[in-house]
Motif scaffolding. Structure first.
Motif, short mmCIF file in Angstrom:
data_model
loop_
_atom_site.label_atom_id
_atom_site.label_comp_id
_atom_site.label_asym_id
_atom_site.label_seq_id
_atom_site.Cartn_x
_atom_site.Cartn_y
_atom_site.Cartn_z
N TYR A 140 0.82 -1.20 0.07
CA TYR A 140 0.21 0.09 -0.05
C TYR A 140 0.87 1.36 0.02
CZ TYR A 140 -4.07 -2.93 0.94
OH TYR A 140 -4.87 -4.10 0.91
N PHE A 141 2.15 1.05 0.59
CA PHE A 141 3.18 2.22 0.58
C PHE A 141 4.13 2.25 -0.66
CE2 PHE A 141 1.57 1.94 4.85
CZ PHE A 141 1.51 3.30 5.06
N SER A 142 4.44 1.06 -1.07
CA SER A 142 5.71 1.02 -2.00
C SER A 142 5.32 0.84 -3.51
CB SER A 142 6.49 -0.24 -1.83
OG SER A 142 5.66 -1.26 -1.81
N ARG A 143 3.90 0.43 -3.64
CA ARG A 143 3.28 0.32 -4.92
C ARG A 143 2.29 1.14 -5.12
NH1 ARG A 143 3.00 -6.26 -4.56
NH2 ARG A 143 5.46 -6.59 -4.60
N ASN A 144 1.97 2.24 -4.36
CA ASN A 144 1.04 3.39 -4.34
C ASN A 144 1.65 4.21 -5.57
OD1 ASN A 144 0.08 6.24 -3.80
ND2 ASN A 144 -1.08 5.03 -2.48
N LYS A 145 0.72 4.94 -6.40
CA LYS A 145 1.05 5.52 -7.51
C LYS A 145 1.70 6.82 -7.27
CE LYS A 145 -3.26 5.87 -9.09
NZ LYS A 145 -4.28 6.03 -10.32
N THR A 146 1.54 7.55 -6.14
CA THR A 146 2.13 8.50 -5.84
C THR A 146 3.17 8.53 -4.73
OG1 THR A 146 0.37 9.17 -4.34
CG2 THR A 146 0.00 9.97 -6.55
N LEU A 147 3.14 7.65 -3.95
CA LEU A 147 4.08 7.38 -2.82
C LEU A 147 5.47 6.78 -3.07
CD1 LEU A 147 1.49 6.79 -0.02
CD2 LEU A 147 2.49 8.83 -0.71
N LYS A 148 5.33 5.60 -3.65
CA LYS A 148 6.49 4.85 -3.95
C LYS A 148 7.72 4.76 -2.91
CE LYS A 148 5.22 4.38 -8.20
NZ LYS A 148 4.74 3.24 -8.81
N TYR A 149 7.04 4.35 -1.78
CA TYR A 149 8.25 4.15 -0.74
C TYR A 149 9.07 3.03 -0.86
CZ TYR A 149 6.18 7.46 2.62
OH TYR A 149 5.94 8.87 3.20
N LYS A 150 10.45 3.11 -0.54
CA LYS A 150 11.01 2.11 -0.38
C LYS A 150 11.09 1.62 0.95
CE LYS A 150 14.33 1.03 -2.71
NZ LYS A 150 15.72 1.82 -3.03
N ILE A 151 10.90 0.26 1.14
CA ILE A 151 10.64 -0.26 2.71
C ILE A 151 11.61 -1.26 3.18
CG2 ILE A 151 8.94 -1.56 3.93
CD1 ILE A 151 6.88 -0.20 2.28
N GLY A 152 12.19 -1.47 4.31
CA GLY A 152 12.96 -2.30 4.77
C GLY A 152 12.37 -2.76 6.03
N VAL A 153 12.34 -4.16 6.44
CA VAL A 153 11.75 -4.76 7.54
C VAL A 153 13.15 -5.67 8.11
CG1 VAL A 153 10.31 -6.37 8.38
CG2 VAL A 153 9.70 -4.90 6.40
N PHE A 154 13.23 -5.41 9.47
CA PHE A 154 14.41 -5.90 10.14
C PHE A 154 14.12 -6.45 11.58
CE2 PHE A 154 15.62 -2.16 7.28
CZ PHE A 154 16.27 -2.91 6.58
N GLY A 155 14.42 -7.73 11.80
CA GLY A 155 14.34 -8.05 13.25
C GLY A 155 13.11 -9.01 13.34
N LYS A 156 12.58 -8.97 14.45
CA LYS A 156 11.39 -10.06 14.72
C LYS A 156 10.12 -9.48 13.99
CE LYS A 156 8.45 -12.11 18.19
NZ LYS A 156 8.46 -12.37 19.66
N HIS A 157 9.64 -10.68 13.32
CA HIS A 157 8.50 -10.24 12.35
C HIS A 157 7.26 -11.03 13.13
CE1 HIS A 157 6.05 -10.47 8.55
NE2 HIS A 157 6.41 -9.17 8.43
N LEU A 158 7.05 -12.27 12.53
CA LEU A 158 5.86 -13.06 13.33
C LEU A 158 6.64 -14.16 14.01
CD1 LEU A 158 3.21 -13.46 10.56
CD2 LEU A 158 3.27 -11.77 12.32
N ASN A 159 5.79 -14.78 14.99
CA ASN A 159 6.63 -15.70 15.67
C ASN A 159 6.76 -17.04 15.05
OD1 ASN A 159 5.46 -13.99 17.59
ND2 ASN A 159 6.31 -15.42 19.20
N SER A 160 5.96 -17.17 13.76
CA SER A 160 6.07 -18.32 12.99
C SER A 160 5.59 -18.03 11.80
CB SER A 160 5.58 -19.58 13.50
OG SER A 160 4.23 -19.47 13.97
N ARG A 161 5.50 -18.80 10.74
CA ARG A 161 5.05 -18.60 9.46
C ARG A 161 5.50 -17.35 8.76
NH1 ARG A 161 3.06 -22.58 12.72
NH2 ARG A 161 1.65 -23.79 11.66
N ASN A 162 6.89 -17.06 9.09
CA ASN A 162 7.67 -16.12 8.38
C ASN A 162 7.98 -16.37 6.98
OD1 ASN A 162 7.64 -13.91 10.29
ND2 ASN A 162 9.04 -15.07 11.32
N PRO A 163 7.99 -15.74 5.84
CA PRO A 163 8.49 -16.35 4.56
C PRO A 163 9.98 -16.81 4.74
CG PRO A 163 7.68 -13.97 4.51
CD PRO A 163 7.94 -14.26 5.96
N SER A 164 10.20 -18.17 4.23
CA SER A 164 11.41 -18.79 4.24
C SER A 164 12.00 -18.98 2.76
CB SER A 164 11.33 -20.15 4.76
OG SER A 164 10.15 -21.13 3.81
#
Length: 566
Positions: free
Chosen positions: A103-127
């Motif tokens: 919703y932020f990075s693929r928005n037509k006007t916003l185009k945010y770069k996004i980094g996610v670091f550290g604990k995400h979910l407890n399980s079912r994280n992308p592998s």
């Protein structure tokens, strides 16, 4: 190059794990620089709540802007992340539809770069796939403090790899430390976004540390500070002895509370030991926050960056005799620290604005688009509210029909038991402990018996998964007079009032999207006002028995002494 005043603001979020508000964790001596660089330069929220007080659901709510009942499996038959419906697959709706980043990075006007670091979910994280809409990630389930393992990716599914940080001792003689790794990688990523020329895109960095969560294990698990801070002396040495510390055995609270035995002297001492170890882990978080803010300033982007500091849930340190952990409807479990600095935020300010983590992503969207008042910019998958105008203290023209701003007054708290959970020899969760709670704040005393209240319904989800049958037990608290929730008033008010509270909860657990915003911004109007129209407010409270002098601060014959209180 786009000038900063025309570029959407950047966002950096520091998310701690199990950091409390009501027990003073956010005001610890070991977070003094965090308060200096964020709170004193921005705004502190005193009534910020989580809507599910346990790690994975709370983080899922944060990452999607959705309420727990819209994230939870509809029946208890699937492997899950603490009952959250999510799997390690890119086409699962959690990632393909609900995840915040696109919703932020693929928005037509916003185009945010996004980094996610550290604990995400407890399980079912992308592998094997990148988080959608994310440019770089270094994530895990919390992992270990020392020599941790992460999944790393930098923009393509082909780049995914497991990285085990275990070589630090070869160079420094000490193990790699999780908070330092997360801090260094996230700061390195931010630096690359800032230095990239021409810089055309704003950035979002979600930095989620393990601290001050315990390192799980048998016996008396502790938090683990960085090796270089292990022997550091902190100002605090004894966990807060609140009036409800070691309070148990009273017949008006839920079975889990009233069945607790007193904390032993050893258990009390171990709680104090854990308290100190938690505070020591926060020194590294303080290091991270200071370095982050100073670097943003050096790189010339601090004035156009919102820096947010908070936690995924609160914590308990002996309250109600239940040793440690969270997972309960009480204030120490659901109220969390929230500090924000950034453009338009008043310095060194404090607000009693009511909000929750479900509102974070909708509000960031409001700040990013500068549509501070609009709910129309909230993505259709989200249940949260855009509170940007309230956070910026913007006056609202009530005559302008295009403005659809809301102010929250009701908070729904939802929790589904994790089964029998034992901490420090005490049962702190069990099957009859699933609950729905309604937190009503700043109610009009002319129409309500209490100004500041909490109503809780407990059920057993083995037989009532959707929590629609009659509750097994109920609790009701007047938090102005009873901030430590020691006096259950549910039998002392009109049954009509209790019924109205229950109806409101049932309506809230069915909400989606805009209807959630409406329910959170309204109280009991429509549920009891017509029923109670002929009953004076003075008669809503049937009887009054809140003489604090008659209620001991500790139960079971003086367990405070047994628990090692000095």
């Amino acid at each position: 190059m786009v000038s900063c005043n025309k570029m959407p603001p950047n966002f950096v979020i520091i998310l701690t794990d199990d950091l409390d508000w009501t027990l003073g964790g956010a005001n610890a001596s070991t977070l003094s620089r965090t308060r200096k660089y964020i709170a004193e330069e921005g705004k502190t929220f005193t009534k910020w709540f989580v809507q599910t007080p346990v790690c994975c659901p709370s983080r899922a709510e944060w990452l999607t802007g959705k309420l727990y009942h819209n994230l939870r499996y509809k029946e208890d038959i699937h492997p899950s992340c603490m009952h959250v419906n999510v799997t390690d697959h890119p086409e699962h709706p959690f990632y393909s539809r609900d995840y915040f980043a696109p919703y932020f990075s693929r928005n037509k006007t916003l185009k945010y770069k996004i980094g996610v670091f550290g604990k995400h979910l407890n399980s079912r994280n992308p592998s094997s796939f990148m988080l959608p809409g994310v440019d770089e990630m270094l994530i895990n389930d919390g992992g270990t403090y020392l020599n941790p393992t992460f999944t790393y990716g930098n923009g393509t599914d082909e780049s995914i790899q497991k990285i085990h940080f275990n070589k630090c001792e070869n160079y420094t003689g000490i193990p790699c430390y999780s908070t330092s790794i997360i801090g260094n990688v996230s700061l390195g990523w931010i630096k690359r976004q800032v230095k990239e020329q021409p810089r055309l895109r704003p950035f979002i960095a979600l930095i989620s540390v393990k601290a001050p969560h315990i390192q799980d294990g048998d016996g008396y698990p502790m938090s683990i500070p960085a090796p270089w801070y292990t022997n550091t002396i902190v100002e605090e040495s004894i966990a807060p002895r609140t009036p409800n510390y070691n309070y148990s055995g009273f017949p008006d609270h839920h079975w889990l509370v009233r069945s607790q035995g007193p904390l032993t002297k050893e258990e009390g001492e171990k709680i104090d030991e854990l308290y100190v170890s938690r505070l020591k882990t926060l020194i590294s978080v303080d290091d991270l926050v200071e370095e982050l803010v100073l670097k943003l300033d050096t790189w010339g982007v601090l004035n156009n960056t919102y820096v947010i500091f908070t936690s995924d849930n609160g914590y308990r340190l002996g309250q109600f005799g239940m040793s440690i952990d969270k997972m309960h409807p009480y204030e120490n479990d659901i109220r969390v620290p929230m500090m924000i600095r950034g453009p338009g935020i008043a310095k060194n300010s404090t607000t009693s604005l009511v909000s929750t983590h479900v509102n974070v992503m909708p509000t960031l969207m409001g700040l990013a688009t500068k549509r501070y008042y609009s709910q129309d910019i909230v993505p259709p998958t989200m249940d949260g509210t855009n509170l940007a105008a309230k956070i910026l203290d913007h006056d609202v023209d009530e005559q302008d029909e295009s403005i659809s701003t809301f102010e929250l007054s009701s908070v729904l708290v939802e929790y589904t038991t994790l089964g029998d959970v034992v901490r420090f020899n005490h049962l702190v969760d069990t099957f009859n402990h699933s609950f729905l709670a309604l937190r009503i704040v700043d109610a009009d005393p002319a129409h309500y018996p209490f100004h500041n209240m909490k109503y809780v319904e407990f059920r057993d989800t083995r037989v009532d998964w959707n929590m629609t049958e009659a509750p097994l037990e109920r609790e009701l608290y007047d938090l102005d007079r009873d901030p430590f929730e020691m006096h259950n008033l549910v039998t002392q008010v009109s049954p009509l009032f209790v019924n109205a509270l229950s109806q409101k909860i049932q309506k809230m657990i069915q909400c989606q999207g805009a209807s959630c915003r409406q329910e959170h911004s309204s109280g009991l109007d429509g549920y009891w006002s017509t029923q109670m129209a002929t009953i004076p407010t003075s008669q809503v409270v049937v009887r009054e028995t809140m003489d604090d002098s008659t209620v001991p601060l500790v139960a079971n014959g003086g367990p405070a002494e047994a628990a090692g209180e000095n």
